[in-house]
Design a protein around this motif. Structure first.
Motif, PDB file in Angstrom:
ATOM      1  N   GLY A  33      39.171  27.623  31.633  1.00  0.00           N
ATOM      2  CA  GLY A  33      38.501  28.862  32.003  1.00  0.00           C
ATOM      3  C   GLY A  33      39.428  29.841  32.701  1.00  0.00           C
ATOM      4  N   ASP A  34      38.893  31.016  32.948  1.00  0.00           N
ATOM      5  CA  ASP A  34      39.650  32.081  33.616  1.00  0.00           C
ATOM      6  C   ASP A  34      39.798  31.759  35.102  1.00  0.00           C
ATOM      7  N   THR A  35      40.406  32.653  35.841  1.00  0.00           N
ATOM      8  CA  THR A  35      40.676  32.400  37.266  1.00  0.00           C
ATOM      9  C   THR A  35      39.392  32.161  38.045  1.00  0.00           C
ATOM     10  N   LYS A  36      38.346  32.945  37.804  1.00  0.00           N
ATOM     11  CA  LYS A  36      37.078  32.746  38.522  1.00  0.00           C
ATOM     12  C   LYS A  36      36.532  31.349  38.222  1.00  0.00           C
ATOM     13  N   THR A  37      36.503  30.964  36.959  1.00  0.00           N
ATOM     14  CA  THR A  37      35.967  29.662  36.558  1.00  0.00           C
ATOM     15  C   THR A  37      36.791  28.529  37.165  1.00  0.00           C
ATOM     16  N   GLN A  38      38.119  28.672  37.138  1.00  0.00           N
ATOM     17  CA  GLN A  38      38.973  27.644  37.721  1.00  0.00           C
ATOM     18  C   GLN A  38      38.812  27.583  39.245  1.00  0.00           C
ATOM     19  N   THR A  39      38.619  28.728  39.884  1.00  0.00           N
ATOM     20  CA  THR A  39      38.404  28.746  41.340  1.00  0.00           C
ATOM     21  C   THR A  39      37.140  27.971  41.693  1.00  0.00           C
ATOM     22  N   ILE A  40      36.083  28.202  40.941  1.00  0.00           N
ATOM     23  CA  ILE A  40      34.819  27.486  41.168  1.00  0.00           C
ATOM     24  C   ILE A  40      35.023  25.980  40.978  1.00  0.00           C
TER      25      ILE A  40
ATOM     26  N   GLU B 124      35.858  36.349  43.444  1.00  0.00           N
ATOM     27  CA  GLU B 124      34.502  36.146  42.912  1.00  0.00           C
ATOM     28  C   GLU B 124      34.101  34.680  43.024  1.00  0.00           C
ATOM     29  N   GLY B 125      34.998  33.775  42.666  1.00  0.00           N
ATOM     30  CA  GLY B 125      34.703  32.344  42.802  1.00  0.00           C
ATOM     31  C   GLY B 125      34.556  31.938  44.259  1.00  0.00           C
TER      32      GLY B 125
END
Length: 177
Positions: A85-92, A135-136
């Motif tokens: 996933g993108d940065t937000k998805t990976q952060t989550i 965002e995450g």
């Protein structure tokens, strides 16, 4: 020959001073569980992160190594950014992993006092996705479940452990004993 009164007086003062010093050192070496505390410092309540966290002696602490995202589909090993996933998805994903590690040791996300984020450029954007990381982050801090936040540093890095990873996060948590 007996010691002079001057010598005895100085010797007594020195002995008293040494006893006092020893008591202070002994007290400082004891666990300060009664005074253990963590103070989160934030002068602007609207800020996303803390200015600092003050951790007193006698506080339990845990230091987490850098954590990376899990693949979106745990059944298959990931090897591309699309698999993670993108940065937000990976952060989550990373913050969920951190939460799991903390909870297994008796901590919560509210106990986190410091995060260090290492963010690599997203090839789709051609740059680090700082907004996606934030965002995450906002899903875990300053929420109804966890109204607090943390001290945080973010670094842009050339690359992480493998090209599919866009973010790695280290965490420090502290709580009263």
């Amino acid at each position: 020959m007996s010691p002079s009164p001057h010598f005895t007086h100085n010797h007594t003062r020195t002995a008293a001073w040494l006893a006092s010093l020893a008591a202070c050192l002994f007290t400082a070496a004891l666990p300060a569980t009664a005074n253990a505390q963590v103070t989160k410092i934030q002068s602007n309540p609207n800020a996303l992160i803390l200015e600092a966290a003050d951790v007193k002696a006698g506080t339990d602490m845990i230091f987490l190594s850098g954590q990376l995202a899990a693949p979106l589909d745990p059944a298959k090993p990931g090897s591309t950014i699309a698999d993670y996933g993108d940065t937000k998805t990976q952060t989550i994903s990373v913050l969920n992993r951190i939460r799991t590690i903390l909870e297994a040791r008796g901590y919560t996300m509210a106990d986190v006092i410091k995060l260090t984020l290492f963010v690599a450029a997203d090839p789709q954007l051609g740059k680090m996705d700082f907004a996606g990381a934030n965002e995450g982050f906002k899903l875990f801090f300053k929420t109804p479940e966890n109204p607090g936040t943390v001290a945080r540093s973010t670094f842009q890095v050339a690359a992480l452990a493998a090209p599919q990873f866009l973010i790695e996060i280290e965490a420090i948590a502290a709580k009263k004993r």
